[in-house]
Write a protein that holds these residues in place. Sequence first.
Motif, PDB file in Angstrom:
ATOM      1  N   VAL A 129       0.846  -1.206   0.000  1.00 44.91           N
ATOM      2  CA  VAL A 129       0.000   0.000   0.000  1.00 44.91           C
ATOM      3  C   VAL A 129       0.880   1.254   0.000  1.00 44.91           C
ATOM      4  N   ALA A 130       1.926   1.238   0.811  1.00 45.50           N
ATOM      5  CA  ALA A 130       2.819   2.402   0.880  1.00 45.50           C
ATOM      6  C   ALA A 130       3.565   2.591  -0.437  1.00 45.50           C
ATOM      7  N   LEU A 131       4.101   1.502  -0.983  1.00 42.55           N
ATOM      8  CA  LEU A 131       4.915   1.622  -2.203  1.00 42.55           C
ATOM      9  C   LEU A 131       4.062   1.954  -3.426  1.00 42.55           C
ATOM     10  N   THR A 132       2.826   1.469  -3.452  1.00 43.58           N
ATOM     11  CA  THR A 132       1.928   1.835  -4.552  1.00 43.58           C
ATOM     12  C   THR A 132       1.636   3.333  -4.509  1.00 43.58           C
ATOM     13  N   GLY A 133       1.402   3.848  -3.311  1.00 40.13           N
ATOM     14  CA  GLY A 133       1.192   5.288  -3.169  1.00 40.13           C
ATOM     15  C   GLY A 133       2.396   6.077  -3.649  1.00 40.13           C
ATOM     16  N   ALA A 134       3.582   5.618  -3.249  1.00 40.61           N
ATOM     17  CA  ALA A 134       4.806   6.319  -3.660  1.00 40.61           C
ATOM     18  C   ALA A 134       4.941   6.308  -5.181  1.00 40.61           C
ATOM     19  N   SER A 135       4.641   5.166  -5.803  1.00 47.76           N
ATOM     20  CA  SER A 135       4.827   5.094  -7.260  1.00 47.76           C
ATOM     21  C   SER A 135       3.832   5.994  -7.986  1.00 47.76           C
ATOM     22  N   LEU A 136       2.634   6.166  -7.415  1.00 48.60           N
ATOM     23  CA  LEU A 136       1.670   7.084  -8.044  1.00 48.60           C
ATOM     24  C   LEU A 136       2.155   8.530  -7.975  1.00 48.60           C
ATOM     25  N   ILE A 137       2.737   8.905  -6.848  1.00 46.96           N
ATOM     26  CA  ILE A 137       3.291  10.270  -6.730  1.00 46.96           C
ATOM     27  C   ILE A 137       4.454  10.433  -7.712  1.00 46.96           C
ATOM     28  N   GLN A 138       5.281   9.393  -7.804  1.00 47.10           N
ATOM     29  CA  GLN A 138       6.407   9.453  -8.751  1.00 47.10           C
ATOM     30  C   GLN A 138       5.904   9.597 -10.190  1.00 47.10           C
TER      31      GLN A 138
END
Length: 344
Positions: A136-145
């Motif tokens: 969940v955290a890494l998916t959020g980060a990739s969307l911001i990226q």
Amino acid sequence: MKIIYSDAHQGHAGAMELRRETFVPMAECPERMAAILAALAGAGFDDTLAPDTFGLEEAGRIHDPDFLRFLETAYPMWLERHGPGTTAFARTFGMRGMAQKPRMDNVDAMLSAYTFDIFAPIVAGTWTAIRSALDVALTGASLIQAGAPSVFSLCRPPGHHASGDLAGGYCYLNNAAIAAQNFLDRGASRVAILDIDYHHGNGTQRIFYDRDDVLFVSLHGRPEEEYPFLLGYADETGHGAGEGFNLNLPMPPGTRIDTYMTAMETAAARIAAFAPDVLVLSLGVDTFDGDPVGGFCLQTPDYLRLGQAVAKLGLPTHFVMEGGYSVAALGQNVSNVLTGYLQR
Ligand SMILES: [Zn+2]
């Protein structure tokens, strides 16, 4: 704003915790997520996305490999040693004068070395939940990226008390720290982490304490009275290259919104001076008046102001869920932070 969420946390349930002199159901429970989702839906946040699946590579940028192995294997090892129907807990801790590295074939030794308090119980569904929060955290980060201005990673279990090789305080992997490192690994030069959970983010502080590429700013109940007691003081400002990149803003019991907003202004000024590429917001709402494990007196409408203050920073913002245990008010408080953020 996209909400990243998975039901896979739900098996991390049923553990008890010691409060005063009796065992009670753990305040960090699956019902917290249902309450948040219901309030978000009621406020019009309906863009919910399931996480992608990641390996442990990104977590390994923050956490020790043996610690990751411990989290993965502790429950099956515990079952084998102690039998079914039980919760894995440490009975000793690796304190001064004791071995700091456990034998990896002894689950009791591993629990003693890799947890720092009695608030990191491990049950059958804990590892699945930990992995899910990571995704969940890494998916959020990739969307911001990929260009999203803001994302909410609805992580459970929370993470900010966990450091590189220590779980505790309901936290196992430090989701916010892993996200921050991921931003750096994908091209960011500087990341700020603003931690507004009621408790000091001792794990996050420790992880980045000697670094100048991650600014850690924490608003919290002062450790003279409050968990985790041994960290979170104002004179902890960083070490070596990290000197000046750790800002603790502890506040006394009973703190209300006016005092809190003054601390927010101090935090905002420091973050602005740092000029980060992205903000990771460790979002805890156990600052709420009446939270069973908090000591501040923030009211539900106050969380709109917190969200507005975060938005004023004008940064891509990755909200990562931490604490908040008053299940009746939790959802509205979280929803208000996001609503306030989007209002600006
Ligand atoms: Zn907390």
